[in-house]
Design a protein around this motif. Structure first.
Motif, short mmCIF file in Angstrom:
data_model
loop_
_atom_site.label_atom_id
_atom_site.label_comp_id
_atom_site.label_asym_id
_atom_site.label_seq_id
_atom_site.Cartn_x
_atom_site.Cartn_y
_atom_site.Cartn_z
N GLU A 26 0.79 -1.24 0.00
CA GLU A 26 0.00 0.00 0.00
C GLU A 26 0.82 1.29 0.00
O GLU A 26 0.29 2.36 0.23
N LEU A 27 2.12 1.19 -0.26
CA LEU A 27 2.97 2.39 -0.23
C LEU A 27 2.59 3.38 -1.33
O LEU A 27 2.45 4.58 -1.07
N ARG A 82 -0.44 5.24 -0.37
CA ARG A 82 -0.22 6.22 0.70
C ARG A 82 0.49 7.47 0.16
O ARG A 82 0.16 8.59 0.55
N ILE A 83 1.46 7.26 -0.73
CA ILE A 83 2.16 8.40 -1.33
C ILE A 83 1.16 9.26 -2.10
O ILE A 83 1.15 10.49 -1.97
N THR A 84 0.31 8.63 -2.90
CA THR A 84 -0.70 9.36 -3.68
C THR A 84 -1.67 10.09 -2.76
O THR A 84 -2.03 11.24 -3.00
N GLU A 85 -2.09 9.43 -1.69
CA GLU A 85 -3.03 10.05 -0.74
C GLU A 85 -2.43 11.30 -0.11
O GLU A 85 -3.08 12.34 0.00
N ILE A 86 -1.15 11.23 0.28
CA ILE A 86 -0.47 12.39 0.86
C ILE A 86 -0.40 13.51 -0.18
O ILE A 86 -0.67 14.67 0.12
N GLN A 87 -0.04 13.17 -1.41
CA GLN A 87 0.06 14.17 -2.47
C GLN A 87 -1.28 14.87 -2.68
O GLN A 87 -1.32 16.08 -2.91
N HIS A 88 -2.37 14.15 -2.61
CA HIS A 88 -3.70 14.76 -2.79
C HIS A 88 -4.01 15.79 -1.72
O HIS A 88 -4.80 16.70 -1.94
N LYS A 92 8.31 21.33 3.61
CA LYS A 92 9.03 20.43 4.52
C LYS A 92 8.08 19.42 5.15
O LYS A 92 8.43 18.25 5.33
N GLU A 93 6.87 19.87 5.44
CA GLU A 93 5.86 18.97 6.01
C GLU A 93 5.50 17.86 5.01
O GLU A 93 5.44 16.68 5.36
N LEU A 94 5.26 18.25 3.75
CA LEU A 94 4.96 17.29 2.69
C LEU A 94 6.11 16.28 2.56
O LEU A 94 5.88 15.06 2.54
N ALA A 95 7.33 16.78 2.49
CA ALA A 95 8.49 15.89 2.35
C ALA A 95 8.61 14.95 3.53
O ALA A 95 8.86 13.75 3.36
N GLY A 96 8.42 15.47 4.72
CA GLY A 96 8.52 14.63 5.92
C GLY A 96 7.50 13.51 5.93
O GLY A 96 7.83 12.36 6.28
N LYS A 97 6.29 13.80 5.53
CA LYS A 97 5.24 12.77 5.52
C LYS A 97 5.56 11.67 4.52
O LYS A 97 5.33 10.49 4.80
N ILE A 98 6.07 12.04 3.35
CA ILE A 98 6.36 11.03 2.33
C ILE A 98 7.66 10.28 2.64
O ILE A 98 7.71 9.05 2.57
N LEU A 99 8.71 11.01 2.98
CA LEU A 99 10.01 10.36 3.17
C LEU A 99 10.06 9.46 4.39
O LEU A 99 10.92 8.58 4.47
N SER A 100 9.16 9.65 5.34
CA SER A 100 9.16 8.82 6.54
C SER A 100 8.37 7.52 6.38
O SER A 100 8.38 6.68 7.27
N LEU A 101 7.73 7.34 5.23
CA LEU A 101 6.95 6.13 5.01
C LEU A 101 7.85 4.90 4.89
O LEU A 101 8.91 4.96 4.26
N LYS A 102 7.40 3.79 5.46
CA LYS A 102 8.13 2.53 5.35
C LYS A 102 8.14 2.11 3.89
O LYS A 102 7.11 2.09 3.23
N GLY A 103 9.34 1.81 3.37
CA GLY A 103 9.48 1.42 1.97
C GLY A 103 10.11 2.50 1.11
O GLY A 103 10.55 2.23 0.00
N VAL A 104 10.13 3.74 1.62
CA VAL A 104 10.84 4.81 0.91
C VAL A 104 12.32 4.62 1.25
O VAL A 104 12.72 4.69 2.40
N LYS A 105 13.11 4.35 0.22
CA LYS A 105 14.52 4.00 0.41
C LYS A 105 15.41 5.23 0.58
O LYS A 105 16.38 5.22 1.32
N HIS A 106 15.08 6.27 -0.19
CA HIS A 106 15.91 7.48 -0.18
C HIS A 106 15.08 8.62 -0.72
O HIS A 106 14.20 8.43 -1.55
#
Length: 135
Positions: free
Chosen positions: A68-69, A72-78, A111-125
């Motif tokens: 579901e990664l 979740r990324i798409t949901e955050i972007q929306h 920064k908030e947007l980046a933090g939410k996405i980059l902290s997701l499990k499965g985001v490598k870098h």
């Protein structure tokens, strides 16, 4: 542009060799040109305040087999439609995707947007990079 000033820098020999290789690979014509660009980039980042308006990119690599990664990324972007100008999605290999978002808005929101996405499990870098235009 103001008056050009020369200054000396002491640097470890091995670090200078790596810097010279960096200069060659990037196509700089001189060390001075490379140093100016690095200073400008550092100052753009340093001068940004949380309430400033900025442009930038958010780049991330993630495992698209992570449960579901992608959703979740798409949901955050929306939730940040006013900040996202465009996205680009690239399939790197069977397991990994590269996604780049062109973004704009208050530094705090980006920064908030980046933090939410980059902290997701499965985001490598990933990395949020701000840019600006020199006054």
């Amino acid at each position: 542009m103001g008056r050009v000033v020369r200054f000396a820098v002491s640097i470890d020999e091995k670090l200078l060799e790596k810097f010279d290789q960096f200069i060659k690979e990037r196509g700089y014509v001189s060390r001075s040109e490379a140093v100016r660009d690095l200073i400008r980039a550092a100052l753009i980042e340093e001068d940004l305040r949380e309430e400033d308006f900025a442009f930038g990119t958010l780049t991330l690599v993630y495992d698209h087999h992570q449960r579901e990664l992608a959703e979740r990324i798409t949901e955050i972007q929306h939730g940040y439609l006013e900040n996202i100008i465009a996205t680009m999605h690239v399939h790197i290999d069977h397991h990994h995707c590269l996604e780049t978002l062109a973004v704009k808005g208050k530094v705090k929101d980006l920064k908030e947007l980046a933090g939410k996405i980059l902290s997701l499990k499965g985001v490598k870098h990933g990395k949020l990079v701000f840019t600006g235009v020199e006054p």
